[in-house]
Design a protein around this motif. Structure first.
Motif, mmCIF file in Angstrom:
data_model
loop_
_atom_site.group_PDB
_atom_site.id
_atom_site.type_symbol
_atom_site.label_atom_id
_atom_site.label_comp_id
_atom_site.label_asym_id
_atom_site.label_seq_id
_atom_site.Cartn_x
_atom_site.Cartn_y
_atom_site.Cartn_z
ATOM 1 N N ASN A 415 67.236 39.602 35.393
ATOM 2 C CA ASN A 415 68.207 40.271 34.990
ATOM 3 C C ASN A 415 68.110 41.401 34.837
ATOM 4 O OD1 ASN A 415 69.820 37.986 35.688
ATOM 5 N ND2 ASN A 415 69.088 37.324 33.564
ATOM 6 N N ALA A 416 68.758 42.454 34.941
ATOM 7 C CA ALA A 416 68.397 43.805 34.587
ATOM 8 C C ALA A 416 68.072 43.745 32.726
ATOM 9 C CB ALA A 416 70.464 44.844 34.489
ATOM 10 N N GLN A 417 68.748 42.691 32.165
ATOM 11 C CA GLN A 417 68.532 42.892 30.900
ATOM 12 C C GLN A 417 66.899 43.275 30.049
ATOM 13 O OE1 GLN A 417 70.583 40.727 31.746
ATOM 14 N NE2 GLN A 417 70.144 39.070 30.312
ATOM 15 N N ASP A 418 65.657 42.709 31.611
ATOM 16 C CA ASP A 418 64.781 42.059 31.722
ATOM 17 C C ASP A 418 63.699 42.731 31.880
ATOM 18 O OD1 ASP A 418 65.921 39.113 30.731
ATOM 19 O OD2 ASP A 418 66.018 38.481 32.855
ATOM 20 N N PHE A 419 64.094 44.417 32.038
ATOM 21 C CA PHE A 419 63.098 45.896 32.387
ATOM 22 C C PHE A 419 63.386 46.189 31.129
ATOM 23 C CE2 PHE A 419 64.671 43.565 35.786
ATOM 24 C CZ PHE A 419 63.634 44.066 37.169
ATOM 25 N N THR A 420 62.452 47.138 31.016
ATOM 26 C CA THR A 420 62.170 48.165 29.891
ATOM 27 C C THR A 420 61.088 49.473 31.213
ATOM 28 O OG1 THR A 420 59.883 48.354 29.160
ATOM 29 C CG2 THR A 420 61.719 47.103 27.692
ATOM 30 N N ILE A 421 62.300 50.109 30.230
ATOM 31 C CA ILE A 421 61.295 51.726 31.566
ATOM 32 C C ILE A 421 60.957 53.063 30.119
ATOM 33 C CG2 ILE A 421 63.865 52.700 31.857
ATOM 34 C CD1 ILE A 421 62.724 53.929 34.506
ATOM 35 N N VAL A 422 59.532 53.489 30.503
ATOM 36 C CA VAL A 422 59.110 54.445 29.498
ATOM 37 C C VAL A 422 59.114 55.582 30.364
ATOM 38 C CG1 VAL A 422 59.767 52.917 27.566
ATOM 39 C CG2 VAL A 422 56.894 53.336 28.830
ATOM 40 N N GLN A 423 58.918 56.914 29.379
ATOM 41 C CA GLN A 423 58.056 57.903 30.101
ATOM 42 C C GLN A 423 56.666 57.903 29.748
ATOM 43 O OE1 GLN A 423 59.824 60.725 32.680
ATOM 44 N NE2 GLN A 423 57.849 60.729 33.097
ATOM 45 N N GLY A 424 56.237 58.080 30.827
ATOM 46 C CA GLY A 424 54.211 58.002 30.640
ATOM 47 C C GLY A 424 54.410 59.236 30.305
ATOM 48 N N ASN A 425 52.856 59.945 29.978
ATOM 49 C CA ASN A 425 52.214 61.841 30.816
ATOM 50 C C ASN A 425 51.317 61.389 29.688
ATOM 51 O OD1 ASN A 425 52.628 64.131 31.110
ATOM 52 N ND2 ASN A 425 54.603 64.366 29.512
ATOM 53 N N LYS A 426 50.412 62.920 29.788
ATOM 54 C CA LYS A 426 49.004 63.203 29.495
ATOM 55 C C LYS A 426 49.072 64.453 29.048
ATOM 56 C CE LYS A 426 46.004 61.207 32.922
ATOM 57 N NZ LYS A 426 44.861 61.334 33.511
ATOM 58 N N LYS A 427 48.883 64.165 26.666
ATOM 59 C CA LYS A 427 49.685 65.239 26.588
ATOM 60 C C LYS A 427 48.494 65.410 24.971
ATOM 61 C CE LYS A 427 54.138 64.819 25.855
ATOM 62 N NZ LYS A 427 55.445 64.818 24.959
ATOM 63 N N ILE A 428 47.957 66.730 24.602
ATOM 64 C CA ILE A 428 47.143 66.814 23.979
ATOM 65 C C ILE A 428 47.574 66.677 21.940
ATOM 66 C CG2 ILE A 428 45.880 69.130 22.779
ATOM 67 C CD1 ILE A 428 45.101 68.453 25.763
ATOM 68 N N VAL A 429 46.625 65.602 21.765
ATOM 69 C CA VAL A 429 47.227 65.028 20.688
ATOM 70 C C VAL A 429 45.896 65.465 19.455
ATOM 71 C CG1 VAL A 429 48.051 63.124 19.606
ATOM 72 C CG2 VAL A 429 48.705 63.064 21.536
ATOM 73 N N ASP A 488 50.869 64.465 36.042
ATOM 74 C CA ASP A 488 50.716 64.064 35.105
ATOM 75 C C ASP A 488 51.744 62.794 33.865
ATOM 76 O OD1 ASP A 488 47.836 64.247 35.404
ATOM 77 O OD2 ASP A 488 48.245 65.965 33.194
ATOM 78 N N LYS A 489 53.362 62.982 34.761
ATOM 79 C CA LYS A 489 54.537 61.960 33.970
ATOM 80 C C LYS A 489 54.521 60.922 34.897
ATOM 81 C CE LYS A 489 56.761 65.743 31.772
ATOM 82 N NZ LYS A 489 58.030 66.684 31.705
ATOM 83 N N TYR A 490 54.838 59.924 34.702
ATOM 84 C CA TYR A 490 55.102 59.343 34.990
ATOM 85 C C TYR A 490 56.409 57.620 34.591
ATOM 86 C CZ TYR A 490 52.132 55.963 32.928
ATOM 87 O OH TYR A 490 51.247 55.621 31.315
ATOM 88 N N PHE A 491 56.983 57.499 34.926
ATOM 89 C CA PHE A 491 57.811 55.946 34.618
ATOM 90 C C PHE A 491 57.079 54.912 34.881
ATOM 91 C CE2 PHE A 491 60.683 58.941 36.512
ATOM 92 C CZ PHE A 491 61.776 59.504 35.887
ATOM 93 N N LYS A 492 57.041 53.833 33.501
ATOM 94 C CA LYS A 492 56.233 52.808 33.177
ATOM 95 C C LYS A 492 57.225 51.574 33.057
ATOM 96 C CE LYS A 492 53.812 51.144 29.733
ATOM 97 N NZ LYS A 492 54.135 49.612 29.225
ATOM 98 N N ILE A 493 57.345 50.230 33.699
ATOM 99 C CA ILE A 493 58.928 49.513 34.329
ATOM 100 C C ILE A 493 57.784 47.726 33.621
ATOM 101 C CG2 ILE A 493 59.882 48.428 35.387
ATOM 102 C CD1 ILE A 493 59.900 50.603 36.979
ATOM 103 N N ASP A 494 58.506 47.618 32.436
ATOM 104 C CA ASP A 494 57.813 46.337 32.391
ATOM 105 C C ASP A 494 58.946 45.194 32.296
ATOM 106 O OD1 ASP A 494 54.872 46.577 31.132
ATOM 107 O OD2 ASP A 494 55.793 47.793 30.040
ATOM 108 N N LEU A 495 58.832 44.183 32.394
ATOM 109 C CA LEU A 495 59.670 42.761 32.823
ATOM 110 C C LEU A 495 59.013 42.632 30.849
ATOM 111 C CD1 LEU A 495 58.709 40.221 35.389
ATOM 112 C CD2 LEU A 495 60.401 41.873 35.107
ATOM 113 N N ALA A 496 60.410 43.004 30.303
ATOM 114 C CA ALA A 496 60.476 42.791 28.757
ATOM 115 C C ALA A 496 61.913 43.533 28.776
ATOM 116 C CB ALA A 496 58.747 43.808 28.012
ATOM 117 N N GLN A 497 61.761 43.586 27.100
ATOM 118 C CA GLN A 497 63.265 43.847 26.516
ATOM 119 C C GLN A 497 62.987 44.296 25.206
ATOM 120 O OE1 GLN A 497 66.287 40.662 25.897
ATOM 121 N NE2 GLN A 497 65.725 39.446 27.823
ATOM 122 N N PHE A 498 64.048 45.545 24.997
ATOM 123 C CA PHE A 498 63.613 46.291 24.229
ATOM 124 C C PHE A 498 63.637 45.715 22.699
ATOM 125 C CE2 PHE A 498 64.131 49.961 26.893
ATOM 126 C CZ PHE A 498 62.433 50.689 26.682
#
Length: 544
Positions: A415-429, A488-498
């Motif tokens: 279902n809709a609540q079964d996804f998470t989406i976050v922003q991925g990137n490569k950064k200087i840390v 280097d930006k991308y979206f990461k989608i998982d079958l999970a909930q926040f």
């Protein structure tokens, strides 16, 4: 279809200056432009753009210690979740889940009395179940409850006329729900470290070969038992959620616990968790189903008898109940086994993040995530439209379909609540280039009210989902950023909930249920030959 941008500004002015309160019957905000579009205040043209979608391999490993399983960021005891079971199918292969827990005494240097002998020991697991799907209720009006304690008159083993009611519910399962599943319990041989130590899902603590107990889950169901006295209808046994009771070996607890009375092994927690290192719960079968249970609701109960002195008579031996601590104060961990040989997912063992994978295999509990990137040539087209045609982006969504052939099965679609989406990137840390993740700018700009994904046709084949990325796309298209700055930006989608924190709001982008999410689904990726390929849908308008 064209809209007049001055009309939008006029509408906004009326809303703000006139103090008009606008109520949206579908409160799923992602951007102001889209809300106006959805509510009919503006019209826009929709175009689709290709994306690069690929599998992100997690090496079938994920952190699964107490912090992840018990959701220690939340104060709710109901937030703990772990998984048991086994499931084998042709797309993802075999997945098998076991669970480890330390055991602690309720109090140290316990006094079990004289000549204490263990009667029985039971481990109780309380799985997730479908409370709205009562299967059966059986009532025994002539039940006799045997109280092993001592009454006010000094009598032991009193029989009480009672009524016993058993209510049976189906366990919430993922997999072949009609298959047999047998739980097994073993004693842990290896020290499991401390409560705050990190443990990953590929860690299988060594155990002794001797089986302490087993229990077949009959029909994949679980029961709750309530016993009440006939005399006054008062409840004898406390109310609790339906549970699975596994009888364990009394011999082990006699030698490990009662026979150690007054010895250093029972003197403090440090000694005890090295003396009795813990328990492993697993399943005997390699195929069946997965189910979740609550570690914070587990019970480990020992029933024993000892001598009770009676003046002028032989000692009596009442039964005493002793409950061990197996909940949140202990070290816990999950162990996940995988066998991908011959499964369809093996064809994507080396993900293609340059042009994309045709199929996407999203799975919780250490399985694959989905990565999605904008294509340079498509961003160039959008930038040109923005600059040359003065186009304004009203909304942007990523649409993704389940694979109607590979995932044509009876297993529930997310279902809709079964996804998470976050922003991925490569950064200087700290002077080094590192992979980072964070909330998408759509989420950070709209906060907790933001609904990132909508689900469609989840009861049909195929289902599809739309992820809102309006602000994220606008940040690139409507800026002077070059390809180098967003490549280097991308979206990461998982079958999970926040997961929530103690106040009930989302705790953070990296606090999710992925460590115990049973879900899996095959999606259509960057397959140029498919009309269901993943795509970016952009609604925009231009000034006249």
């Amino acid at each position: 279809m064209i809209y007049n941008i001055r009309k939008i500004f006029t509408i906004l002015s009326v809303m703000v200056l006139g103090g008009v309160l606008v109520y949206n019957c579908e409160p799923e905000p992602d951007s102001l432009g889209e809300q106006l579009f959805l509510n009919g205040a503006a019209e826009g043209a929709e175009s689709s753009y290709d994306l690069i979608a690929y599998n992100i391999k997690k090496n079938d490993t994920i952190r699964t210690d107490a912090f992840k399983l018990l959701n220690l960021i939340s104060s709710s005891s109901t937030s703990s979740t772990a998984v048991l079971g086994a499931f084998d199918e042709n797309q993802f292969g075999k997945q098998k889940a076991s669970y480890f827990t330390q055991v602690r005494l309720a109090n140290y240097n316990p006094d079990f009395g004289t000549n204490a002998v263990v009667d029985s020991v039971v481990l109780v697991l309380k799985p997730s179940y479908r409370i709205d799907s009562l299967i059966a209720t059986t009532t025994d009006e002539n039940y006799v409850y045997q109280d092993g304690g001592i009454d006010a008159n000094g009598n032991i083993g009193t029989n009480i006329d009672a009524k016993k009611v058993v209510s049976t519910y189906p366990i919430t399962k993922f997999g072949r729900t009609k298959k047999k599943l047998t739980l097994e319990v073993h004693e842990v041989k290896e020290f499991m470290n401390g409560y705050n130590d990190h443990v990953y899902s590929d860690k299988n603590f060594d155990t002794y070969n001797t089986l302490l107990g087993s229990k077949e889950i009959k029909g994949g169901n679980v029961s709750a038992v309530v016993i009440t006295k006939d005399s006054d209808n008062s409840q004898i046994t406390p109310s609790s959620a339906p549970g699975i009771r596994i009888q364990l070996s009394p011999t082990l607890f006699q030698s490990k616990i009662l026979d150690k009375k007054g010895q250093p092994e029972l003197s403090d927690v440090s000694n005890f968790i090295r003396h009795f290192k813990g328990l492993k719960v697993s399943v005997a079968e390699d195929d069946g189903y997965l189910f979740q249970f609550a570690p914070n609701d587990m019970e480990l109960i020992m029933y024993y008898k000892n001598d009770l002195a009676v003046a002028g008579a032989s000692p009596k031996r009442p039964q005493t109940k002793y409950e061990f601590a197996v909940k949140s104060s202990n070290m816990h961990s999950a162990y996940y086994e995988y066998n991908r040989i011959g499964a369809a997912v093996e064809a994507y063992a080396n993900p293609n993040s340059v042009t994309g994978d045709d199929r996407l295999f999203a799975q919780g509990m250490g399985g694959n995530s989905i990565g999605i990137k904008f294509k340079k040539e498509e961003i160039d087209r959008l930038k040109e439209k923005f600059q040359d045609e003065k186009a304004a982006i009203i909304s942007a969504k990523i649409r993704i379909y389940t694979d109607e052939l590979a995932w044509a099965n009876p297993y529930p679609k997310p279902n809709a609540q079964d996804f998470t989406i976050v922003q991925g990137n490569k950064k200087i840390v700290n002077g080094q280039l590192k992979e980072t993740t964070e909330f998408t700018t759509d989420f950070t700009s709209l906060g907790a009210a933001f609904i990132s994904v909508r689900a469609y046709n989840t009861d049909k084949n195929p289902a599809y989902y739309e992820f809102t990325v309006t602000r994220s796309l606008k940040d690139i298209v409507e800026s002077a950023d070059t390809y180098k700055e967003y490549k280097d930006k991308y979206f990461k989608i998982d079958l999970a909930q926040f997961l929530p924190n103690s106040s009930g709001t989302i705790a953070g982008y990296n606090y999710t249920s992925r460590a115990f999410s049973m879900g899996r689904t095959v999606f259509v990726g960057s397959d140029a030959s498919s009309d269901k390929k993943i795509k970016l849908l952009v609604t925009y308008g231009t000034k006249k």
